[in-house]
Write a protein that holds these residues in place. Structure first.
Motif, PDB file in Angstrom:
ATOM      1  N   PHE A 260      -4.485  -2.444  -6.610  1.00 44.17           N
ATOM      2  CA  PHE A 260      -4.310  -1.123  -6.074  1.00 44.17           C
ATOM      3  C   PHE A 260      -5.005  -0.205  -7.764  1.00 44.17           C
ATOM      4  O   PHE A 260      -4.230  -0.650  -9.201  1.00 44.17           O
ATOM      5  CB  PHE A 260      -2.880  -1.029  -6.223  1.00 44.17           C
ATOM      6  CG  PHE A 260      -2.511  -1.276  -5.111  1.00 44.17           C
ATOM      7  CD1 PHE A 260      -2.563  -0.869  -3.567  1.00 44.17           C
ATOM      8  CD2 PHE A 260      -1.923  -2.609  -4.460  1.00 44.17           C
ATOM      9  CE1 PHE A 260      -2.965  -1.339  -2.641  1.00 44.17           C
ATOM     10  CE2 PHE A 260      -1.154  -2.710  -3.657  1.00 44.17           C
ATOM     11  CZ  PHE A 260      -2.034  -2.702  -1.974  1.00 44.17           C
TER      12      PHE A 260
ATOM     13  N   PRO B 104       0.377  -1.246  -0.074  1.00 48.45           N
ATOM     14  CA  PRO B 104       0.099   0.182  -0.157  1.00 48.45           C
ATOM     15  C   PRO B 104       1.124   1.371  -0.316  1.00 48.45           C
ATOM     16  O   PRO B 104       1.979   1.051   0.308  1.00 48.45           O
ATOM     17  CB  PRO B 104      -0.605   0.094   1.531  1.00 48.45           C
ATOM     18  CG  PRO B 104      -1.317  -2.115   1.888  1.00 48.45           C
ATOM     19  CD  PRO B 104       0.586  -2.284   1.344  1.00 48.45           C
TER      20      PRO B 104
ATOM     21  N   THR C  80      -3.303   4.646   1.529  1.00 44.94           N
ATOM     22  CA  THR C  80      -3.983   4.456   0.236  1.00 44.94           C
ATOM     23  C   THR C  80      -5.043   3.611  -0.192  1.00 44.94           C
ATOM     24  O   THR C  80      -4.085   2.458  -0.263  1.00 44.94           O
ATOM     25  CB  THR C  80      -3.491   5.648   0.007  1.00 44.94           C
ATOM     26  OG1 THR C  80      -2.623   5.499  -1.271  1.00 44.94           O
ATOM     27  CG2 THR C  80      -2.622   7.094   0.843  1.00 44.94           C
ATOM     28  N   ALA C  81      -5.462   4.399  -1.108  1.00 43.47           N
ATOM     29  CA  ALA C  81      -5.812   2.749  -1.892  1.00 43.47           C
ATOM     30  C   ALA C  81      -4.896   2.636  -3.699  1.00 43.47           C
ATOM     31  O   ALA C  81      -5.111   1.544  -4.141  1.00 43.47           O
ATOM     32  CB  ALA C  81      -7.547   3.338  -2.803  1.00 43.47           C
ATOM     33  N   ASP C  82      -4.063   3.516  -3.501  1.00 47.23           N
ATOM     34  CA  ASP C  82      -2.645   3.123  -4.366  1.00 47.23           C
ATOM     35  C   ASP C  82      -1.634   2.173  -3.339  1.00 47.23           C
ATOM     36  O   ASP C  82      -2.080   2.005  -2.792  1.00 47.23           O
ATOM     37  CB  ASP C  82      -2.215   4.620  -5.191  1.00 47.23           C
ATOM     38  CG  ASP C  82      -3.402   5.461  -5.491  1.00 47.23           C
ATOM     39  OD1 ASP C  82      -4.133   4.155  -6.479  1.00 47.23           O
ATOM     40  OD2 ASP C  82      -3.482   6.439  -5.539  1.00 47.23           O
TER      41      ASP C  82
END
Length: 183
Positions: A124, A79, A88-90
């Motif tokens: 991701f 992550p 984060t979501a990425d």
């Protein structure tokens, strides 16, 4: 490419530390203070790597490249972390290093492809990484792998010397998740 990409095990910690230290000493020569690079200690790095690895990897993926039974490369992703450490979501490509004598053999591309596929499979939407601004070789490598500088920069200090980093990003898709396994 005759290297095999596989998941890292605890038994690989010393070899990964060797790859990381020798990789730093080669890649960052002239970009970081030489006394700092010269002082990097494989045994200390191996102990630290073992502690982190055995403490639980969470969502971090560690892979190694192996040729003729020898670990010659290592990379990891997981992550993306904000400055405060929150995910984060990425995704983030945290590290990708090879023993210097194995550069330009396709092993780095195979590691990058495997980690990109793993990040896409994990869901991701974007894979990010930080690279030293003056590291032209690494920047070219990541650009060929589909990453692009996204405008973010960050100061990074080593022994009182500023070595700024730039962030690269690459959108991920289902196609990336289906990337060939080079193992």
């Amino acid at each position: 490419m005759d290297a095999r990409i596989r998941d890292m095990t605890a038994d690989d910690c010393h070899a990964v530390a060797t790859v990381r230290v020798r990789g730093w000493q080669f890649a960052y020569a002239g970009l970081m203070p030489q006394p700092y690079l010269d002082a990097l200690d494989i045994e200390a790095q191996a102990a630290r790597r073992r502690e982190v690895f055995e403490g639980g990897r969470g969502k971090v993926v560690n892979v190694v490249a192996e040729r003729d039974g020898e670990v010659i490369g290592w990379g990891c992703c997981g992550p993306y972390r904000e400055d405060d450490g929150s995910p984060t979501a990425d995704g983030e490509l945290y590290a990708l290093y090879l023993l210097p004598e194995h550069l330009s053999t396709g092993v780095g591309r195979a590691l990058a492809a495997e980690l990109t596929a793993r990040a896409a499979t994990a869901g991701f939407p974007v894979l990010r990484l930080w690279v030293l601004k003056e590291n032209a070789r690494a920047r070219r490598f990541y650009e060929k792998a589909g990453f692009a500088a996204d405008g973010a920069e960050e100061p990074f200090e080593v022994d009182g010397v500023l070595v700024p980093e730039v962030r690269y990003s690459r959108p991920l898709s289902a196609t990336d998740a289906a990337a060939p396994n080079f193992g």
